[in-house]
Design a protein around this motif. Structure first.
Motif, PDB file in Angstrom:
ATOM      1  N   ALA A 216       0.834  -1.207   0.000  1.00 62.90           N
ATOM      2  CA  ALA A 216       0.000   0.000   0.000  1.00 62.90           C
ATOM      3  C   ALA A 216       0.865   1.252   0.000  1.00 62.90           C
ATOM      4  CB  ALA A 216      -0.929  -0.006   1.209  1.00 62.90           C
ATOM      5  N   ALA A 217       1.955   1.230   0.770  1.00 58.11           N
ATOM      6  CA  ALA A 217       2.874   2.364   0.785  1.00 58.11           C
ATOM      7  C   ALA A 217       3.530   2.543  -0.574  1.00 58.11           C
ATOM      8  CB  ALA A 217       3.935   2.159   1.868  1.00 58.11           C
ATOM      9  N   GLY A 218       3.841   1.428  -1.237  1.00 57.34           N
ATOM     10  CA  GLY A 218       4.423   1.497  -2.569  1.00 57.34           C
ATOM     11  C   GLY A 218       3.457   2.088  -3.580  1.00 57.34           C
ATOM     12  N   ALA A 219       2.169   1.749  -3.456  1.00 64.24           N
ATOM     13  CA  ALA A 219       1.162   2.292  -4.359  1.00 64.24           C
ATOM     14  C   ALA A 219       1.033   3.802  -4.194  1.00 64.24           C
ATOM     15  CB  ALA A 219      -0.186   1.613  -4.110  1.00 64.24           C
ATOM     16  N   GLN A 220       1.161   4.278  -2.971  1.00 59.75           N
ATOM     17  CA  GLN A 220       1.129   5.723  -2.721  1.00 59.75           C
ATOM     18  C   GLN A 220       2.288   6.419  -3.419  1.00 59.75           C
ATOM     19  OE1 GLN A 220      -1.112   7.649  -1.076  1.00 59.75           O
ATOM     20  NE2 GLN A 220      -2.456   5.901  -0.679  1.00 59.75           N
ATOM     21  N   ARG A 221       3.425   5.751  -3.476  1.00 59.19           N
ATOM     22  CA  ARG A 221       4.608   6.342  -4.095  1.00 59.19           C
ATOM     23  C   ARG A 221       4.448   6.477  -5.608  1.00 59.19           C
ATOM     24  NH1 ARG A 221       7.422   9.732  -2.214  1.00 59.19           N
ATOM     25  NH2 ARG A 221       7.837   8.529  -0.322  1.00 59.19           N
ATOM     26  N   VAL A 222       3.646   5.595  -6.204  1.00 58.72           N
ATOM     27  CA  VAL A 222       3.460   5.625  -7.652  1.00 58.72           C
ATOM     28  C   VAL A 222       2.975   7.000  -8.113  1.00 58.72           C
ATOM     29  CG1 VAL A 222       2.029   4.742  -9.540  1.00 58.72           C
ATOM     30  CG2 VAL A 222       3.115   3.154  -7.941  1.00 58.72           C
ATOM     31  N   ARG A 223       2.013   7.571  -7.393  1.00 58.06           N
ATOM     32  CA  ARG A 223       1.460   8.863  -7.804  1.00 58.06           C
ATOM     33  C   ARG A 223       2.546   9.930  -7.896  1.00 58.06           C
ATOM     34  NH1 ARG A 223      -3.334  11.706  -4.466  1.00 58.06           N
ATOM     35  NH2 ARG A 223      -4.553  10.025  -5.408  1.00 58.06           N
TER      36      ARG A 223
ATOM     37  N   SER B 114      -8.363  -1.085  -5.934  1.00 60.48           N
ATOM     38  CA  SER B 114      -8.520   0.175  -5.207  1.00 60.48           C
ATOM     39  C   SER B 114      -7.782   1.302  -5.899  1.00 60.48           C
ATOM     40  CB  SER B 114      -8.014   0.005  -3.772  1.00 60.48           C
ATOM     41  OG  SER B 114      -8.084   1.222  -3.055  1.00 60.48           O
ATOM     42  N   TYR B 115      -6.571   1.012  -6.378  1.00 59.65           N
ATOM     43  CA  TYR B 115      -5.770   2.029  -7.066  1.00 59.65           C
ATOM     44  C   TYR B 115      -6.484   2.512  -8.323  1.00 59.65           C
ATOM     45  CZ  TYR B 115      -1.944   4.214  -9.635  1.00 59.65           C
ATOM     46  OH  TYR B 115      -1.182   5.102 -10.347  1.00 59.65           O
ATOM     47  N   LEU B 116      -7.010   1.574  -9.109  1.00 59.02           N
ATOM     48  CA  LEU B 116      -7.695   1.943 -10.344  1.00 59.02           C
ATOM     49  C   LEU B 116      -8.932   2.804 -10.060  1.00 59.02           C
ATOM     50  CD1 LEU B 116      -7.442  -1.408 -12.335  1.00 59.02           C
ATOM     51  CD2 LEU B 116      -6.174   0.693 -12.782  1.00 59.02           C
ATOM     52  N   LYS B 117      -9.696   2.425  -9.046  1.00 58.07           N
ATOM     53  CA  LYS B 117     -10.906   3.174  -8.713  1.00 58.07           C
ATOM     54  C   LYS B 117     -10.587   4.605  -8.274  1.00 58.07           C
ATOM     55  CE  LYS B 117     -13.603  -0.854  -7.182  1.00 58.07           C
ATOM     56  NZ  LYS B 117     -14.177  -1.555  -5.994  1.00 58.07           N
ATOM     57  N   LYS B 118      -9.525   4.750  -7.485  1.00 56.12           N
ATOM     58  CA  LYS B 118      -9.193   6.060  -6.916  1.00 56.12           C
ATOM     59  C   LYS B 118      -8.489   6.976  -7.911  1.00 56.12           C
ATOM     60  CE  LYS B 118      -8.711   4.489  -2.111  1.00 56.12           C
ATOM     61  NZ  LYS B 118      -7.747   4.299  -0.987  1.00 56.12           N
TER      62      LYS B 118
ATOM     63  N   GLN C 237     -10.764  -7.413 -14.319  1.00 55.96           N
ATOM     64  CA  GLN C 237     -10.649  -7.254 -15.765  1.00 55.96           C
ATOM     65  C   GLN C 237     -11.553  -6.122 -16.256  1.00 55.96           C
ATOM     66  OE1 GLN C 237     -10.734 -10.792 -18.291  1.00 55.96           O
ATOM     67  NE2 GLN C 237     -10.345 -12.085 -16.516  1.00 55.96           N
ATOM     68  N   ALA C 238     -12.758  -6.057 -15.723  1.00 60.86           N
ATOM     69  CA  ALA C 238     -13.709  -5.010 -16.133  1.00 60.86           C
ATOM     70  C   ALA C 238     -13.211  -3.637 -15.708  1.00 60.86           C
ATOM     71  CB  ALA C 238     -15.078  -5.291 -15.515  1.00 60.86           C
ATOM     72  N   LEU C 239     -12.622  -3.554 -14.524  1.00 59.51           N
ATOM     73  CA  LEU C 239     -12.117  -2.276 -14.031  1.00 59.51           C
ATOM     74  C   LEU C 239     -10.914  -1.815 -14.848  1.00 59.51           C
ATOM     75  CD1 LEU C 239     -12.682  -0.180 -11.879  1.00 59.51           C
ATOM     76  CD2 LEU C 239     -11.195  -1.443 -10.315  1.00 59.51           C
TER      77      LEU C 239
END
Length: 231
Positions: free
Chosen positions: A28-35, A75-79, A105-107
């Motif tokens: 989750a911390a890594g996903a925050q860094r992506v932005r 969650s990342y895709l939705k946000k 897949q749909a998301l």
């Protein structure tokens, strides 16, 4: 400035262990860094950024960790769809997405469709991706398109349009975080002449300053692509 930067985002689990947290919180911390990194690349005019999010080998991890990664991806895709549109980010998900659950897949399809018109940076999220898989599926796709052609007729130039990165420039700079010095089956064809930058920072600790350091290093490289240009 490189036209295509690829990053192996390594060190999420070690970051979590270092901070006495479960592996899921490290991801989750890594996903925050992506932005932050996507924004920095966009501001510097880098047109293509590829991130290694989930490899074909990652299915071997504990089921609970894989499940957490899939939930995090959703969650990342939705946000981030709204944020991507606001910043001109075009999203592409590269890899064998057929193995993902139908809702994911749909998301993925929705996120790609809703950002397809954006003209800024292209963000390639490599998920259930492997360089060997990419080359193999490209050969199969070429042969399907040319059912009556002998495989001997296949050339490098003819194969490129069937790779998952079709239309994108080859990787100029490949960055790996986390202190490891290997490419781990990532964009093997596309990174054939990439400059390889390895750093010790764990992915959640990386920052735009880390990216800037890699770009300064890249700017000092003498890229001859196998030619006999003077050293």
């Amino acid at each position: 400035m490189p036209k295509h930067v690829a990053i192996i985002m390594d060190g999420n689990r070690r970051w979590a262990k270092k901070h006495f947290m479960p592996a899921g919180l490290g991801h989750a911390a890594g996903a925050q860094r992506v932005r932050d990194i996507v924004k920095a690349c966009a501001e510097m005019g880098i047109p293509q950024l590829s991130l290694f999010a989930f490899s074909t080998e990652n299915w071997k991890r504990p089921p609970e960790e894989v499940s957490a990664l899939m939930s995090l991806f959703m969650s990342y895709l939705k946000k981030e769809i709204r944020n991507m549109n606001a910043n001109g980010v075009r999203l592409k998900v590269l890899g064998d997405t057929q193995r993902f659950a139908p809702p994911l897949q749909a998301l993925i399809a929705q996120a790609q469709s809703e950002t397809a018109h954006n003209q800024g940076i292209t963000l390639n999220i490599c998920a259930n991706y492997g360089g060997r898989w990419d080359m193999l599926q490209a050969v199969k796709a070429w042969q399907k398109m040319h059912p009556h052609s002998d495989l001997a007729a296949l050339t490098e130039e003819a194969l490129v349009p069937f790779l998952s990165t079709a239309g994108a420039p080859e990787v100029d700079l490949l960055i790996r975080t986390g202190g490891e010095s290997r490419v781990s089956n990532f964009l093997l064809w596309q990174a054939a002449y990439a400059e390889l930058f390895f750093c010790d920072e764990l992915w959640p600790d990386c920052s735009p300053e880390t990216l800037h350091k890699a770009l300064v290093w890249f700017a000092g490289r003498d890229r001859r692509f196998g030619s006999s240009a003077p050293i």
